[in-house]
Design a protein around this motif. Structure first.
Motif, PDB file in Angstrom:
ATOM      1  N   ARG A  33      12.331   1.141   4.232  1.00  0.00           N
ATOM      2  CA  ARG A  33      12.160   2.493   3.683  1.00  0.00           C
ATOM      3  C   ARG A  33      12.575   3.508   4.739  1.00  0.00           C
ATOM      4  O   ARG A  33      12.451   3.267   5.936  1.00  0.00           O
ATOM      5  CB  ARG A  33      10.689   2.720   3.290  1.00  0.00           C
ATOM      6  CG  ARG A  33      10.199   1.760   2.220  1.00  0.00           C
ATOM      7  CD  ARG A  33      10.598   2.195   0.827  1.00  0.00           C
ATOM      8  NE  ARG A  33       9.773   3.311   0.405  1.00  0.00           N
ATOM      9  CZ  ARG A  33       8.661   3.201  -0.349  1.00  0.00           C
ATOM     10  NH1 ARG A  33       8.250   2.019  -0.769  1.00  0.00           N
ATOM     11  NH2 ARG A  33       7.970   4.266  -0.701  1.00  0.00           N
ATOM     12  N   ARG A  84       0.812  -1.218   0.000  1.00  0.00           N
ATOM     13  CA  ARG A  84       0.000   0.000   0.000  1.00  0.00           C
ATOM     14  C   ARG A  84       0.846   1.271   0.000  1.00  0.00           C
ATOM     15  O   ARG A  84       0.363   2.350  -0.281  1.00  0.00           O
ATOM     16  CB  ARG A  84      -0.973  -0.007   1.187  1.00  0.00           C
ATOM     17  CG  ARG A  84      -2.112  -0.998   1.007  1.00  0.00           C
ATOM     18  CD  ARG A  84      -2.887  -1.196   2.287  1.00  0.00           C
ATOM     19  NE  ARG A  84      -2.103  -1.920   3.294  1.00  0.00           N
ATOM     20  CZ  ARG A  84      -2.525  -2.179   4.528  1.00  0.00           C
ATOM     21  NH1 ARG A  84      -3.706  -1.748   4.913  1.00  0.00           N
ATOM     22  NH2 ARG A  84      -1.761  -2.859   5.353  1.00  0.00           N
ATOM     23  N   LEU A  85       2.128   1.134   0.312  1.00  0.00           N
ATOM     24  CA  LEU A  85       3.024   2.292   0.288  1.00  0.00           C
ATOM     25  C   LEU A  85       3.524   2.558  -1.124  1.00  0.00           C
ATOM     26  O   LEU A  85       4.061   3.626  -1.408  1.00  0.00           O
ATOM     27  CB  LEU A  85       4.207   2.028   1.239  1.00  0.00           C
ATOM     28  CG  LEU A  85       4.987   3.204   1.787  1.00  0.00           C
ATOM     29  CD1 LEU A  85       4.054   4.243   2.397  1.00  0.00           C
ATOM     30  CD2 LEU A  85       6.005   2.725   2.807  1.00  0.00           C
ATOM     31  N   GLY A  86       3.362   1.575  -1.998  1.00  0.00           N
ATOM     32  CA  GLY A  86       3.793   1.757  -3.380  1.00  0.00           C
ATOM     33  C   GLY A  86       5.114   1.072  -3.648  1.00  0.00           C
ATOM     34  O   GLY A  86       5.698   0.465  -2.757  1.00  0.00           O
ATOM     35  N   ARG A 134       0.219   4.110   4.043  1.00  0.00           N
ATOM     36  CA  ARG A 134       0.100   4.726   2.715  1.00  0.00           C
ATOM     37  C   ARG A 134       1.085   5.881   2.590  1.00  0.00           C
ATOM     38  O   ARG A 134       1.627   6.342   3.598  1.00  0.00           O
ATOM     39  CB  ARG A 134      -1.336   5.207   2.521  1.00  0.00           C
ATOM     40  CG  ARG A 134      -2.330   4.050   2.579  1.00  0.00           C
ATOM     41  CD  ARG A 134      -3.761   4.512   2.365  1.00  0.00           C
ATOM     42  NE  ARG A 134      -4.664   3.406   2.624  1.00  0.00           N
ATOM     43  CZ  ARG A 134      -5.105   3.078   3.841  1.00  0.00           C
ATOM     44  NH1 ARG A 134      -4.754   3.797   4.901  1.00  0.00           N
ATOM     45  NH2 ARG A 134      -5.891   2.043   4.003  1.00  0.00           N
ATOM     46  N   PRO A 135       1.302   6.368   1.361  1.00  0.00           N
ATOM     47  CA  PRO A 135       2.301   7.432   1.166  1.00  0.00           C
ATOM     48  C   PRO A 135       2.093   8.645   2.087  1.00  0.00           C
ATOM     49  O   PRO A 135       3.057   9.211   2.603  1.00  0.00           O
ATOM     50  CB  PRO A 135       2.136   7.809  -0.315  1.00  0.00           C
ATOM     51  CG  PRO A 135       1.685   6.536  -0.957  1.00  0.00           C
ATOM     52  CD  PRO A 135       0.777   5.878   0.058  1.00  0.00           C
ATOM     53  N   LEU A 149       3.805   8.561   5.447  1.00  0.00           N
ATOM     54  CA  LEU A 149       5.241   8.871   5.478  1.00  0.00           C
ATOM     55  C   LEU A 149       5.460  10.380   5.579  1.00  0.00           C
ATOM     56  O   LEU A 149       6.383  10.842   6.263  1.00  0.00           O
ATOM     57  CB  LEU A 149       5.932   8.351   4.212  1.00  0.00           C
ATOM     58  CG  LEU A 149       6.710   7.045   4.322  1.00  0.00           C
ATOM     59  CD1 LEU A 149       7.430   6.763   3.010  1.00  0.00           C
ATOM     60  CD2 LEU A 149       7.726   7.070   5.473  1.00  0.00           C
ATOM     61  N   VAL A 150       4.604  11.147   4.913  1.00  0.00           N
ATOM     62  CA  VAL A 150       4.694  12.606   4.979  1.00  0.00           C
ATOM     63  C   VAL A 150       4.457  13.059   6.428  1.00  0.00           C
ATOM     64  O   VAL A 150       5.201  13.873   6.979  1.00  0.00           O
ATOM     65  CB  VAL A 150       3.657  13.258   4.027  1.00  0.00           C
ATOM     66  CG1 VAL A 150       3.674  14.776   4.165  1.00  0.00           C
ATOM     67  CG2 VAL A 150       3.916  12.834   2.585  1.00  0.00           C
ATOM     68  N   LYS A 199       8.800  -2.273   3.102  1.00  0.00           N
ATOM     69  CA  LYS A 199       8.437  -1.100   3.911  1.00  0.00           C
ATOM     70  C   LYS A 199       9.371  -0.861   5.099  1.00  0.00           C
ATOM     71  O   LYS A 199       9.757   0.279   5.369  1.00  0.00           O
ATOM     72  CB  LYS A 199       6.986  -1.235   4.383  1.00  0.00           C
ATOM     73  CG  LYS A 199       6.491  -0.057   5.173  1.00  0.00           C
ATOM     74  CD  LYS A 199       4.992   0.021   5.206  1.00  0.00           C
ATOM     75  CE  LYS A 199       4.358  -1.017   6.095  1.00  0.00           C
ATOM     76  NZ  LYS A 199       2.879  -0.870   6.110  1.00  0.00           N
TER      77      LYS A 199
END
Ligand code: CTP
Ligand code: MG
Length: 252
Positions: free
Chosen positions: A30, A20-22, A232-233, A236-237, A27
């Motif tokens: 990352r 789901r993180l792409g 999800r992305p 991370l933000v 993960k």
């Protein structure tokens, strides 16, 4: 109780792909603020005096890489072991649990994907188990209203009902357990899967869920908004922002 039984061990499932993180590295590897999520998560656990050993369940093809990574981030002095994880989170936890010495009486399970859990949450969960609970989960109230639906790919999905939000909690990790309780429910779940040739009950998404399935008692203690899971992305933000705020606060 002897000293070893009083100190908890932590299992860190870190073998997921992070679909789901792409696209990208698994993960757990990352980076957040230049440091892998897994390293943040392990540090958060080793900061707690309640935790004496951390067992990481790494991607099966990445065990050596994870060992090197932990060493290169200054964690070589700690009691940290790395084992190969499995195809599901449940299997990864089971494999990690198997690497914990028999005399350890309290086990925490903490997602590598929750890098920013405050040490107070780790301590609170371990204390609640030490005080006698067999299974403890940290959790926070929900901001959104939740509806149960009849899932339909592409929608629209009929709504079944709206649970009273005041009775709902979003659960986090680390979740804490009496070791026999956690080992017992994982063994039962495995036996069920084997007996039914893999077509057992649906896999649970947390360890407390297994305890519930087999009739155990789970209690909730307060979690923390910074213990959110990077899924999800956008997560991370948010995690980068939380980390930047912490680093700025530490600089003063
Ligand atoms: N996990 C694991 N072994 C698996 C699957 C998941 O150890 N076979 C771990 C993940 O590494 C993560 C934690 O379980 O630390 C929580 O799972 P999740 O957030 O779902 O991570 P992923 O499975 O990696 O992500 P996704 O579901 O988006 O692929
Ligand atoms: Mg997953």
């Amino acid at each position: 109780m002897n000293a070893t039984a009083a100190v908890a061990a932590a299992v860190v499932p870190a073998a997921g792909r992070g679909e789901r993180l792409g696209p990208g590295a698994p993960k757990a590897l990352r980076e957040l603020g230049g440091v892998p999520l897994l390293v943040h998560a392990v540090r958060a656990l080793t900061r707690s005096r309640a935790v004496g050993l951390v067992v990481v369940a790494a991607p099966a093809d990445g065990v050596a890489e994870v060992v090197a990574l932990l060493d290169s981030h200054g964690l070589e002095g700690k009691d940290i072991r790395v084992v190969a994880g499995g195809a599901t989170r449940q299997e990864s936890v089971r494999l990690g649990l198997a690497a914990i010495p028999a005399e350890v009486g309290i086990v925490l399970v903490h997602d590598a994907a929750r890098p920013l859990v405050p040490v107070e949450v780790v301590d609170a969960v371990a204390s609640a188990v030490r005080a006698g609970a067999e299974a403890v989960v940290p959790a926070v109230p929900l901001a959104d209203t939740v509806k149960r639906v009849e899932p339909v790919a592409g929608g629209p999905e009929p709504v079944l009902d709206t649970p009273d939000r005041a009775t709902l909690r979003a659960v986090q990790t680390p979740q804490g357990f009496r070791r026999e309780t956690l080992a017992g429910v994982h063994a039962k779940a495995l036996a069920e899967e084997t007996a039914q040739d893999g077509a057992g009950l649906p896999p649970v998404t947390d360890d407390a869920g297994l305890v519930e399935r087999f009739g155990g008692r789970v209690v909730v203690v307060p979690g923390h908004e910074e213990a959110f899971k990077v899924t999800r992305p956008l997560d991370l933000v948010l995690a980068e922002a939380v980390l930047a705020r912490r680093r700025a606060a530490d600089a003063y």
